[in-house]
Design a protein around this motif. Structure first.
Motif, PDB file in Angstrom:
ATOM      1  N   ASP A 255      19.989  25.902  75.537  1.00 36.83           N
ATOM      2  CA  ASP A 255      18.644  25.770  76.100  1.00 36.83           C
ATOM      3  C   ASP A 255      18.556  26.448  77.473  1.00 36.83           C
ATOM      4  O   ASP A 255      17.562  27.117  77.784  1.00 36.83           O
ATOM      5  CB  ASP A 255      18.273  24.297  76.241  1.00 36.83           C
ATOM      6  CG  ASP A 255      17.836  23.673  74.937  1.00 36.83           C
ATOM      7  OD1 ASP A 255      17.681  24.407  73.946  1.00 36.83           O
ATOM      8  OD2 ASP A 255      17.649  22.441  74.904  1.00 36.83           O
TER       9      ASP A 255
ATOM     10  N   ARG B  91      24.138  22.340  72.939  1.00 39.46           N
ATOM     11  CA  ARG B  91      22.691  22.524  72.849  1.00 39.46           C
ATOM     12  C   ARG B  91      22.091  22.704  74.236  1.00 39.46           C
ATOM     13  O   ARG B  91      21.238  23.574  74.454  1.00 39.46           O
ATOM     14  CB  ARG B  91      22.078  21.328  72.131  1.00 39.46           C
ATOM     15  CG  ARG B  91      20.563  21.217  72.244  1.00 39.46           C
ATOM     16  CD  ARG B  91      19.860  22.380  71.526  1.00 39.46           C
ATOM     17  NE  ARG B  91      18.451  22.356  71.879  1.00 39.46           N
ATOM     18  CZ  ARG B  91      17.567  21.492  71.376  1.00 39.46           C
ATOM     19  NH1 ARG B  91      17.947  20.585  70.482  1.00 39.46           N
ATOM     20  NH2 ARG B  91      16.316  21.538  71.753  1.00 39.46           N
ATOM     21  N   LYS B  92      22.507  21.914  75.199  1.00 41.71           N
ATOM     22  CA  LYS B  92      21.985  22.010  76.568  1.00 41.71           C
ATOM     23  C   LYS B  92      22.317  23.372  77.176  1.00 41.71           C
ATOM     24  O   LYS B  92      21.497  23.977  77.876  1.00 41.71           O
ATOM     25  CB  LYS B  92      22.527  20.869  77.420  1.00 41.71           C
ATOM     26  CG  LYS B  92      21.947  19.517  77.042  1.00 41.71           C
ATOM     27  CD  LYS B  92      22.671  18.372  77.716  1.00 41.71           C
ATOM     28  CE  LYS B  92      22.348  18.294  79.192  1.00 41.71           C
ATOM     29  NZ  LYS B  92      22.940  17.083  79.813  1.00 41.71           N
TER      30      LYS B  92
ATOM     31  N   ARG C  38      19.002  16.282  71.741  1.00 43.54           N
ATOM     32  CA  ARG C  38      18.862  17.282  72.809  1.00 43.54           C
ATOM     33  C   ARG C  38      19.958  17.206  73.865  1.00 43.54           C
ATOM     34  O   ARG C  38      20.146  18.151  74.635  1.00 43.54           O
ATOM     35  CB  ARG C  38      17.502  17.125  73.502  1.00 43.54           C
ATOM     36  CG  ARG C  38      16.311  17.521  72.649  1.00 43.54           C
ATOM     37  CD  ARG C  38      15.117  17.764  73.548  1.00 43.54           C
ATOM     38  NE  ARG C  38      13.858  17.590  72.841  1.00 43.54           N
ATOM     39  CZ  ARG C  38      12.677  17.778  73.388  1.00 43.54           C
ATOM     40  NH1 ARG C  38      12.589  18.110  74.657  1.00 43.54           N
ATOM     41  NH2 ARG C  38      11.574  17.602  72.696  1.00 43.54           N
TER      42      ARG C  38
ATOM     43  N   GLU D 174      14.246  18.991  67.933  1.00 44.90           N
ATOM     44  CA  GLU D 174      13.877  17.744  68.611  1.00 44.90           C
ATOM     45  C   GLU D 174      15.067  16.794  68.651  1.00 44.90           C
ATOM     46  O   GLU D 174      15.222  16.009  69.578  1.00 44.90           O
ATOM     47  CB  GLU D 174      12.711  17.068  67.867  1.00 44.90           C
ATOM     48  CG  GLU D 174      11.358  17.726  68.062  1.00 44.90           C
ATOM     49  CD  GLU D 174      10.746  17.405  69.409  1.00 44.90           C
ATOM     50  OE1 GLU D 174      11.424  16.805  70.266  1.00 44.90           O
ATOM     51  OE2 GLU D 174       9.577  17.777  69.602  1.00 44.90           O
TER      52      GLU D 174
ATOM     53  N   HIS E 170       9.562  23.177  70.399  1.00 43.48           N
ATOM     54  CA  HIS E 170      10.378  22.030  69.992  1.00 43.48           C
ATOM     55  C   HIS E 170       9.863  21.501  68.665  1.00 43.48           C
ATOM     56  O   HIS E 170       8.657  21.278  68.498  1.00 43.48           O
ATOM     57  CB  HIS E 170      10.300  20.921  71.046  1.00 43.48           C
ATOM     58  CG  HIS E 170      11.174  21.154  72.225  1.00 43.48           C
ATOM     59  ND1 HIS E 170      10.702  21.528  73.462  1.00 43.48           N
ATOM     60  CD2 HIS E 170      12.525  21.087  72.349  1.00 43.48           C
ATOM     61  CE1 HIS E 170      11.706  21.674  74.307  1.00 43.48           C
ATOM     62  NE2 HIS E 170      12.825  21.402  73.661  1.00 43.48           N
TER      63      HIS E 170
END
Length: 319
Positions: free
Chosen positions: A63, A59-60, A54, A51, A75
């Motif tokens: 994802d 991290r993006k 983000r 959580e 999440h």
């Protein structure tokens, strides 16, 4: 359930298995997708995403990979376990096989996350046999941050603590990392009667070993050789034997607290040892930020530790 079999296997051996579930984590490091990109066969795939933070660029990117690869997505905070427990419970209830094979890439997970998975199967009371494969992507060496957090949070990892008042002196087993104050803070917090340290040896990870020794020199210099255990991070079977034999010897006279501050594989071995031997606590110590956003690069090597859980009547083994 009981651990009835465990050993280290190669990643090539795992590639021949038909997995029922693959569990990964979308973290802040490039190695977070290294193992999933090997494309092991799995009926279901799920990724746990933090959580926190983000919008971190790595991290993006992680994802994006997991979403394009059709993973189920959970999440949750790095310090929470409810969503993980709910997913595992639903998966087990819906599975119609007697034996289930599950791979867990814990490279980018928090201790709470993969501790939750181990504890879930420790307490599972169904009739299925569970085969777990714990996967870890080793990272290239990165220097520790120049400014070290001085505020720490201590707590036992859920499922690995004994709530009764200790009636024995404390033996503290520290898994050393390169955060200097963490080990000292734990030693002071527990005021342990005996302190043992585990650190990676100089052969497998020379730069990390040298950094750990340098930053923990004051602590290490006060301990005699019998209280210092060097382990090869590549040989989890040998590391587990060292820790298991030490804990077994200490149990008669001490309350044992294991505090793994160093590499995640040692934390896993600590949890598995506490799953087999009675009355061992495993504690975590973390900075006040609550999560680690260091961007670690994979070095190309993967460690795989196999654990079989069963409710069969034979005694648990540490094979």
């Amino acid at each position: 359930m009981k651990i009835t079999r465990s050993t280290q296997i190669t990643i090539d051996e795992l590639s021949t298995r038909k997995l029922d579930l693959f569990i990964a984590a979308s973290g802040y490091e490039k190695r977070a997708t290294f193992i999933p990109r090997m494309n092991f066969y799995a009926e279901k795939k799920v990724v746990i995403g933090f959580e926190e933070n983000r919008n971190n660029s790595t991290r993006k990117s992680n994802d994006k990979y997991y979403k394009s690869s059709k993973y189920d997505y959970l999440h949750t905070s790095g310090s929470e376990d409810a969503n993980i427990l709910a997913y595992l419970n639903d998966f087990i209830e819906q599975a119609n096989k007697a034996d289930l094979e599950i791979a867990i890439d814990y490279s980018s997970m928090t201790r709470i996350w993969y501790g939750t998975i181990v504890d879930f199967f420790n307490n599972y009371i169904g009739s299925k046999k569970i085969l777990l494969y714990f996967l870890y992507t080793k990272a290239t060496f990165s220097s520790p941050p120049k400014i070290e957090n001085q505020n720490y949070f201590f707590e036992p990892i859920k499922g690995f603590s004994n709530l009764s008042i200790p009636n024995k002196p404390t033996a503290l087993i520290l898994g050393l990392g390169y955060e200097k104050r963490r080990a000292f803070s734990l030693k002071e917090y527990f005021d342990a009667d005996e302190v043992y340290v585990f650190l990676t040896d100089e052969n497998n990870t020379p730069e990390f070993h040298n950094e750990v020794c340098s930053r923990n020199q004051e602590l290490i210099s006060k301990l005699s050789n019998g209280y210092i255990f060097k382990y090869p991070i590549d040989n989890l079977l040998y590391t587990r034997k060292l820790l298991y034999e030490l804990c077994k010897r200490l149990l008669m006279d001490f309350r044992i607290v294991i505090a793994p501050c160093g590499p995640k594989p040692f934390t896993l071995i600590s949890m598995l040892t506490a799953s087999v031997l009675p009355n061992i606590d495993v504690w975590r110590i973390s900075g006040n930020k609550g999560f680690d956003n260091a961007n670690r690069e994979p070095d190309g090597e993967v460690l795989c530790f196999f654990v079989e859980y069963s409710n069969e009547t034979e005694n648990p083994l540490m094979l």
